[in-house]
Design a protein around this motif. Structure first.
Motif, PDB file in Angstrom:
ATOM      1  N   ASN A  57       0.901  -1.260  -0.002  1.00  0.00           N
ATOM      2  CA  ASN A  57       0.200   0.230  -0.062  1.00  0.00           C
ATOM      3  C   ASN A  57       0.970   1.499  -0.259  1.00  0.00           C
ATOM      4  O   ASN A  57      -0.128   2.460  -0.409  1.00  0.00           O
ATOM      5  N   ALA A  58       2.083   1.618  -0.052  1.00  0.00           N
ATOM      6  CA  ALA A  58       3.177   2.002   1.192  1.00  0.00           C
ATOM      7  C   ALA A  58       3.436   2.713  -0.941  1.00  0.00           C
ATOM      8  O   ALA A  58       3.296   3.782  -1.182  1.00  0.00           O
ATOM      9  N   TYR A  59       3.873   1.366  -1.094  1.00  0.00           N
ATOM     10  CA  TYR A  59       4.315   2.161  -2.489  1.00  0.00           C
ATOM     11  C   TYR A  59       3.458   2.088  -3.932  1.00  0.00           C
ATOM     12  O   TYR A  59       4.176   1.492  -4.813  1.00  0.00           O
ATOM     13  N   PHE A  60       2.005   2.133  -3.089  1.00  0.00           N
ATOM     14  CA  PHE A  60       1.278   2.003  -5.072  1.00  0.00           C
ATOM     15  C   PHE A  60       1.076   3.203  -5.439  1.00  0.00           C
ATOM     16  O   PHE A  60       1.267   2.580  -6.605  1.00  0.00           O
ATOM     17  N   LYS A  61       0.864   4.112  -5.095  1.00  0.00           N
ATOM     18  CA  LYS A  61       1.452   5.254  -6.019  1.00  0.00           C
ATOM     19  C   LYS A  61       2.405   5.392  -6.785  1.00  0.00           C
ATOM     20  O   LYS A  61       2.246   5.742  -7.835  1.00  0.00           O
ATOM     21  N   SER A  62       3.491   5.149  -6.391  1.00  0.00           N
ATOM     22  CA  SER A  62       4.827   5.463  -7.054  1.00  0.00           C
ATOM     23  C   SER A  62       5.180   3.410  -7.872  1.00  0.00           C
ATOM     24  O   SER A  62       5.579   3.860  -9.201  1.00  0.00           O
ATOM     25  N   VAL A  73      10.006   8.785 -13.381  1.00  0.00           N
ATOM     26  CA  VAL A  73      10.869   9.342 -12.690  1.00  0.00           C
ATOM     27  C   VAL A  73      10.332  10.411 -11.915  1.00  0.00           C
ATOM     28  O   VAL A  73      10.729   9.510 -10.542  1.00  0.00           O
ATOM     29  N   LEU A  74       9.083  10.766 -11.865  1.00  0.00           N
ATOM     30  CA  LEU A  74       8.194  10.812 -10.861  1.00  0.00           C
ATOM     31  C   LEU A  74       8.029   9.710  -9.532  1.00  0.00           C
ATOM     32  O   LEU A  74       7.570  10.058  -8.170  1.00  0.00           O
ATOM     33  N   GLY A  75       7.273   8.518 -10.865  1.00  0.00           N
ATOM     34  CA  GLY A  75       7.529   7.238  -9.349  1.00  0.00           C
ATOM     35  C   GLY A  75       8.009   7.487  -8.316  1.00  0.00           C
ATOM     36  O   GLY A  75       8.307   6.402  -8.099  1.00  0.00           O
ATOM     37  N   GLU A 102       9.132   8.900  -5.708  1.00  0.00           N
ATOM     38  CA  GLU A 102       7.892   7.959  -5.168  1.00  0.00           C
ATOM     39  C   GLU A 102       8.107   7.645  -3.990  1.00  0.00           C
ATOM     40  O   GLU A 102       7.928   7.682  -3.026  1.00  0.00           O
ATOM     41  N   ALA A 103       8.487   6.813  -4.932  1.00  0.00           N
ATOM     42  CA  ALA A 103       9.327   5.195  -3.894  1.00  0.00           C
ATOM     43  C   ALA A 103      10.369   6.036  -3.154  1.00  0.00           C
ATOM     44  O   ALA A 103      10.539   4.783  -1.777  1.00  0.00           O
ATOM     45  N   LEU A 104      11.244   6.570  -3.407  1.00  0.00           N
ATOM     46  CA  LEU A 104      12.154   6.885  -2.657  1.00  0.00           C
ATOM     47  C   LEU A 104      11.877   8.120  -1.515  1.00  0.00           C
ATOM     48  O   LEU A 104      12.091   7.687   0.059  1.00  0.00           O
ATOM     49  N   GLN A 147      10.951   7.982   7.160  1.00  0.00           N
ATOM     50  CA  GLN A 147      11.217   8.328   8.863  1.00  0.00           C
ATOM     51  C   GLN A 147      12.958   9.546   8.709  1.00  0.00           C
ATOM     52  O   GLN A 147      12.819   9.959   9.505  1.00  0.00           O
ATOM     53  N   SER A 148      13.609   8.864   7.848  1.00  0.00           N
ATOM     54  CA  SER A 148      14.940   9.759   8.233  1.00  0.00           C
ATOM     55  C   SER A 148      14.708  11.625   7.619  1.00  0.00           C
ATOM     56  O   SER A 148      14.962  12.096   8.354  1.00  0.00           O
ATOM     57  N   TRP A 149      14.443  11.462   6.591  1.00  0.00           N
ATOM     58  CA  TRP A 149      13.336  12.785   5.953  1.00  0.00           C
ATOM     59  C   TRP A 149      12.438  13.493   7.220  1.00  0.00           C
ATOM     60  O   TRP A 149      13.111  14.929   7.357  1.00  0.00           O
ATOM     61  N   TRP A 150      12.009  12.801   7.880  1.00  0.00           N
ATOM     62  CA  TRP A 150      10.944  13.582   9.021  1.00  0.00           C
ATOM     63  C   TRP A 150      11.802  14.102  10.005  1.00  0.00           C
ATOM     64  O   TRP A 150      11.685  15.140  10.747  1.00  0.00           O
ATOM     65  N   ILE A 151      12.819  12.897  10.787  1.00  0.00           N
ATOM     66  CA  ILE A 151      13.803  13.721  11.900  1.00  0.00           C
ATOM     67  C   ILE A 151      14.804  14.252  11.100  1.00  0.00           C
ATOM     68  O   ILE A 151      14.847  15.216  11.963  1.00  0.00           O
ATOM     69  N   ALA A 152      15.521  14.593   9.998  1.00  0.00           N
ATOM     70  CA  ALA A 152      15.975  15.526   9.725  1.00  0.00           C
ATOM     71  C   ALA A 152      14.849  17.149   9.879  1.00  0.00           C
ATOM     72  O   ALA A 152      15.768  17.962   9.835  1.00  0.00           O
ATOM     73  N   ARG A 153      13.651  17.026   9.415  1.00  0.00           N
ATOM     74  CA  ARG A 153      13.123  17.952   9.240  1.00  0.00           C
ATOM     75  C   ARG A 153      13.028  19.046  11.035  1.00  0.00           C
ATOM     76  O   ARG A 153      12.563  19.827  10.715  1.00  0.00           O
TER      77      ARG A 153
END
Length: 155
Positions: free
Chosen positions: A33-38, A64-66, A69-71, A77-83
């Motif tokens: 489900n998490a990767y569905f959109k990508s 490439v947008l897919g 989105e996968a990245l 989590q890493s991005w949220w903690i960095a923010r």
């Protein structure tokens, strides 16, 4: 007659605290489900590239947008903690007060007070407590609570 309950402590908003907040409060989706959109974007973009006469730049953009989105799903989590670490509250001390009226936290940047009437649910997690209210969710770690304060949440 018992005395009213009041507990005050301080803790640091550091990287380990933010990591604990993320792992205890973010509701993760199943990997499919998490990767569905990508997957949809990537496959759709590749179909546009190879099987249609759509502008190749636009088709590759969708493919490439897919991948992007996968990245974003993989590194969420890493991005949220960095923010959080770049925010002005990072590495500051928080004074937490729990009493009969509610829960209050104070930093150098401001104060937040949530009354018990505003709290719609108190959920125990493995490492702390999630307080749900109309403005969102707040997390309180057991590492900054003593046994009496944890028992107060459990009542």
């Amino acid at each position: 007659m018992t005395a009213p309950f009041s507990y005050t402590t301080t803790y640091l908003l550091d990287k380990s605290h933010f990591r604990e907040c993320y792992t205890e409060t973010v509701k993760s989706k199943a990997p499919g489900n998490a990767y569905f959109k990508s997957i949809i974007l990537g496959v759709g973009g590749l179909i546009l590239v190879f099987f249609t006469d759509v502008n190749p730049y636009a088709a590759w953009f969708v493919a490439v947008l897919g991948g992007v989105e996968a990245l974003s799903v993989y590194y969420h989590q890493s991005w949220w903690i960095a923010r959080q670490m770049f925010s002005k509250t990072a590495n500051t001390e928080v004074t937490l007060t729990i009493d009969e009226e509610g829960v209050a936290s104070r930093t150098a940047q401001g104060e937040l007070r949530i009354t018990w009437e505003e709290i719609t649910a108190v959920t125990a997690t493995e490492l702390g407590w999630v307080l749900e209210h109309k403005l969102g969710r707040n997390y309180i770690s057991n590492s900054c609570l003593d046994k009496e304060a944890a028992a107060f949440f459990n009542r």
